[in-house]
Scaffold this active site. Structure first.
Site, PDB file in Angstrom:
ATOM      1  N   LYS A 130       1.032  -1.233   0.109  1.00  0.00           N
ATOM      2  CA  LYS A 130      -0.053   0.006   0.156  1.00  0.00           C
ATOM      3  C   LYS A 130       0.869   1.138   0.011  1.00  0.00           C
ATOM      4  O   LYS A 130       1.988   1.061   0.431  1.00  0.00           O
ATOM      5  CB  LYS A 130      -0.810   0.052   1.314  1.00  0.00           C
ATOM      6  N   ASP A 170      -6.816   4.160  -4.650  1.00  0.00           N
ATOM      7  CA  ASP A 170      -7.437   4.068  -3.277  1.00  0.00           C
ATOM      8  C   ASP A 170      -8.082   5.344  -3.148  1.00  0.00           C
ATOM      9  O   ASP A 170      -8.431   5.990  -4.010  1.00  0.00           O
ATOM     10  CB  ASP A 170      -6.476   3.628  -2.170  1.00  0.00           C
TER      11      ASP A 170
END
Ligand code: GLU
Length: 450
Positions: A130, A170
């Site tokens: 991430k 995201d």
């Protein structure tokens, strides 16, 4: 939970918190997984004995970098960029980039940790990662967003690659940002490869990728409801958020005959008692994706109530789809939902329910689908995007949607396999955590001291 792993979890958490202070979301995500898998660890002591838990909570690599960019008045602004390369046991690092002022190391570590288990559940060969930045896209011009993305990629490019680490979107990173990031990567590397997912359809993207997280979340809810002989048809559905996940969750609910009552953004929520239908949803998509406006404009346009600075969980609905952000539903709100007759909560966002809210769902034995299972459709279709890029082919909408459905069904089965309790209640949280863990942990054992 039995005594020895319980002690183990307690001791482990004390050490983890000491070693990683000021990362409450990361602690929360790790504690949830350890609690879920503790019985399984007791039955299979080789995982603890071979240090798998110590290894799995430690990122393989963390990259933190300066992102300097020029704003529209010619001033240099500095943001912080991150990429957490968490676990590459079963595939290259894979996970989104988040651009939001709240982004910090702890939040990205929680997201990267969740991603490892989520990606494992998809059945695809995807490791977990991430990244992102504390850059706030709100109120920035298109040119500022582009200059920021170019600067971000000017550092990130050296750490990623189609076989190494494949970022995606995201919160705050959608098709526009992926385009700017991809353009810069291509210039620097002089190669056209599938290094990012969520790409435009003309340049290596996959059909259904924008829809995948929201659609997948609703497919997962439908699978849970099916176990009770029930379905979404005719249900009132509370959705939070109005970004990519919320929009396509709403689209699928409407298609399946449910009634979407609420959507929200950080300013508050709208309650449309008549239901947000397909036409009104188009207005929201246009408002959010093109004009980058606020959800209260919906209330003004359709003459309904806007609830400022509030979340939709006190409203009455049988299904709740939290699709906004982490810890957006607390214990009181969970209790209120149950009182109002909610029978199913399916998480479109990552970790949207606090641990004590989850306890309420599980104590009341309602259908609760944790994000790492229920929102895995997005990264699953990212996996399909990577396959199509590698093969230099494109699949039809129908093909991708069918594969997405199949994966969500499979994830549901895995949760039931590992999460069914004596008496028959399925604890999807335990099922997802154990199911996600086993594949990664066994692979790490196969690969030696990694
Ligand atoms: N950010 C999404 C998630 O939380 C998608 C990640 C991806 O497609 O790599 O799973």
């Amino acid at each position: 939970m039995k005594s020895s792993p319980n002690n183990y979890v307690e001791h482990f958490m004390a050490r983890l918190i000491e070693k990683n202070p000021a990362q409450p979301e990361f602690h929360q995500a790790v504690l949830e997984v350890l609690t879920s898998i503790s019985d399984y660890l007791e039955e299979n002591p080789h995982y603890i004995n071979s240090g798998i838990i110590d290894r799995i909570i430690e990122p393989e690599r963390i990259i933190i970098f300066r992102v300097p960019w020029l704003n529209d008045v010619g001033k240099i602004v500095i943001n912080r960029g991150f990429r957490i390369e968490m676990n590459s046991a079963i595939g290259p690092y894979k996970g989104g980039l988040r651009f939001h002022p709240s982004v910090n190391l702890g939040i990205l570590k929680f997201l990267a940790f969740e991603q490892v288990f989520k990606n494992s559940l998809t059945t695809l060969p995807l490791g977990g990662g991430k990244g992102g930045s504390d850059f706030d896209p709100k109120g920035k011009s298109e040119n500022e967003v582009m200059r920021f993305c170019q600067s971000f990629m000017t550092e990130l490019y050296r750490h990623i690659g189609q076989n190494t680490d494949i970022p995606a979107g995201d919160i705050g990173v959608g098709g526009r940002e992926i385009g700017f990031l991809f353009g810069q990567y291509k210039r620097i590397k002089n190669e056209f490869t599938g290094v990012l997912t969520g790409k435009g359809i003309n340049w290596g993207g996959s059909l259904i990728r924008p829809e995948a997280t929201g659609y997948g979340n609703v497919y997962f809810a439908e699978e849970m409801l099916k176990t009770k002989g029930d379905s979404i048809k005719g249900k009132e559905v509370l959705i939070s958020g109005s970004g990519n996940v919320a929009q396509f969750a709403a689209e699928k609910v409407i298609e399946l005959g449910g009634k979407v009552l609420t959507m929200s953004d950080s300013d508050g929520y709208i309650l449309d008692k008549e239901g947000i239908d397909a036409k009104k949803l188009k207005f929201i998509m246009n408002l959010k994706n093109k004009h980058r406006g606020r959800i209260k404009e919906y209330a003004e346009k359709f003459k309904i109530l806007f609830h400022p600075k509030a979340r939709p969980w006190a409203e009455k609905g049988q299904i709740a789809l939290p699709c906004a952000t982490q810890n957006e539903m607390n214990k009181d709100e969970a209790e209120q939902l149950i009182k109002n007759g909610c029978i199913c909560v399916s998480e479109g966002a990552n970790m949207p329910c606090t641990p004590d809210a989850i306890d309420i769902f599980i104590d009341n034995q309602i259908l609760y689908g944790p994000g790492k299972a229920a929102n895995a459709g997005g990264v699953a279709v990212s996996g399909f995007e990577m396959s199509q890029d590698s093969m230099r082919i494109t699949w039809t909408r129908k093909e991708v949607d069918a594969q997405l459905k199949k994966i969500m069904k499979h994830i549901h089965q895995t949760c039931a396999k590992y999460g069914t309790k004596p008496g028959g209640f399925v604890n999807y949280m335990d099922g997802a955590n154990i199911g996600g863990f086993v594949k990664v942990a066994d692979t790490m054992l196969d690969q030696g001291a990694v």
